[in-house]
Write a protein that holds these residues in place. Structure first.
Motif, PDB file in Angstrom:
ATOM      1  N   ARG A   1       0.830  -1.198   0.000  1.00  0.00           N
ATOM      2  CA  ARG A   1       0.000   0.000   0.000  1.00  0.00           C
ATOM      3  C   ARG A   1       0.869   1.256   0.000  1.00  0.00           C
ATOM      4  NH1 ARG A   1      -2.740  -0.684   4.728  1.00  0.00           N
ATOM      5  NH2 ARG A   1      -3.443  -2.705   4.023  1.00  0.00           N
ATOM      6  N   ILE A   2       1.921   1.256   0.817  1.00  0.00           N
ATOM      7  CA  ILE A   2       2.830   2.399   0.893  1.00  0.00           C
ATOM      8  C   ILE A   2       3.547   2.584  -0.444  1.00  0.00           C
ATOM      9  CG2 ILE A   2       4.990   3.207   1.938  1.00  0.00           C
ATOM     10  CD1 ILE A   2       3.939   1.901   4.588  1.00  0.00           C
ATOM     11  N   ASP A   3       4.024   1.478  -1.028  1.00  0.00           N
ATOM     12  CA  ASP A   3       4.712   1.568  -2.322  1.00  0.00           C
ATOM     13  C   ASP A   3       3.779   2.099  -3.414  1.00  0.00           C
ATOM     14  OD1 ASP A   3       7.038   0.652  -1.183  1.00  0.00           O
ATOM     15  OD2 ASP A   3       6.865  -1.393  -1.982  1.00  0.00           O
ATOM     16  N   ARG A   4       2.527   1.639  -3.420  1.00  0.00           N
ATOM     17  CA  ARG A   4       1.563   2.126  -4.407  1.00  0.00           C
ATOM     18  C   ARG A   4       1.307   3.621  -4.228  1.00  0.00           C
ATOM     19  NH1 ARG A   4      -2.625  -1.541  -3.133  1.00  0.00           N
ATOM     20  NH2 ARG A   4      -1.524  -3.479  -3.319  1.00  0.00           N
ATOM     21  N   ALA A   5       1.165   4.028  -2.987  1.00  0.00           N
ATOM     22  CA  ALA A   5       0.920   5.453  -2.713  1.00  0.00           C
ATOM     23  C   ALA A   5       2.106   6.300  -3.159  1.00  0.00           C
ATOM     24  CB  ALA A   5       0.641   5.669  -1.226  1.00  0.00           C
ATOM     25  N   LYS A   6       3.309   5.829  -2.902  1.00  0.00           N
ATOM     26  CA  LYS A   6       4.509   6.561  -3.331  1.00  0.00           C
ATOM     27  C   LYS A   6       4.560   6.645  -4.852  1.00  0.00           C
ATOM     28  CE  LYS A   6       7.560   5.640   0.574  1.00  0.00           C
ATOM     29  NZ  LYS A   6       8.749   4.909   1.034  1.00  0.00           N
ATOM     30  N   SER A   7       4.234   5.538  -5.528  1.00  0.00           N
ATOM     31  CA  SER A   7       4.245   5.527  -6.994  1.00  0.00           C
ATOM     32  C   SER A   7       3.235   6.507  -7.550  1.00  0.00           C
ATOM     33  CB  SER A   7       3.941   4.127  -7.529  1.00  0.00           C
ATOM     34  OG  SER A   7       4.977   3.244  -7.200  1.00  0.00           O
ATOM     35  N   LEU A   8       2.046   6.527  -6.965  1.00  0.00           N
ATOM     36  CA  LEU A   8       1.024   7.459  -7.422  1.00  0.00           C
ATOM     37  C   LEU A   8       1.434   8.902  -7.183  1.00  0.00           C
ATOM     38  CD1 LEU A   8      -2.265   5.681  -6.281  1.00  0.00           C
ATOM     39  CD2 LEU A   8      -1.459   6.016  -8.618  1.00  0.00           C
ATOM     40  N   ASN A   9       2.013   9.165  -6.025  1.00  0.00           N
ATOM     41  CA  ASN A   9       2.454  10.525  -5.715  1.00  0.00           C
ATOM     42  C   ASN A   9       3.580  10.967  -6.643  1.00  0.00           C
ATOM     43  OD1 ASN A   9       0.603  10.932  -3.711  1.00  0.00           O
ATOM     44  ND2 ASN A   9       1.969  10.266  -2.077  1.00  0.00           N
ATOM     45  N   ASN A  10       4.478  10.046  -6.945  1.00  0.00           N
ATOM     46  CA  ASN A  10       5.584  10.389  -7.868  1.00  0.00           C
ATOM     47  C   ASN A  10       5.053  10.651  -9.271  1.00  0.00           C
ATOM     48  OD1 ASN A  10       7.527  10.236  -5.909  1.00  0.00           O
ATOM     49  ND2 ASN A  10       8.049   8.114  -6.349  1.00  0.00           N
TER      50      ASN A  10
END
Length: 101
Positions: free
Chosen positions: A86-95
């Motif tokens: 979930r954290i990795d997905r959120a970081k990817s979306l934010n990037n």
């Protein structure tokens, strides 16, 4: 019940119960930063093999302890993996949504 069986059951209860505070803390805080994914993966596999061994030799205390420990350590492992994904997905979306400078 034999003394050896009682000792085995007591040991099983104590070592299995040791995982409960970790599971409760993760469920309360949703924080898995301090959890070693590698350690829990290896440990959970080891517990699964101990469970198979206990089934083969017909040792009830070992079977019960490893069954409950497998559920608890598997829970920690699952919660950790889900949280980190979930954290990795959120970081990817934010990037991907970041404004260029």
């Amino acid at each position: 019940m034999e003394l050896m069986t009682l000792i085995g059951l007591a040991a099983a209860c104590l070592t299995t119960a040791a995982f409960v505070p970790q599971v409760v803390q993760i469920l309360k805080t949703k924080n898995v930063e301090g959890i070693s994914l590698g350690m829990y993966a290896i440990f959970t596999l080891g517990v699964a093999l101990w469970l198979v061994y206990a089934i083969i030799i017909g040792d009830l205390p070992m079977l019960l302890a490893n069954l409950v420990t497998l559920i608890l350590s598997g829970g920690v492992l699952t919660l950790t993996v889900r949280s980190r994904l979930r954290i990795d997905r959120a970081k990817s979306l934010n990037n991907g949504l970041a404004m260029p400078r």
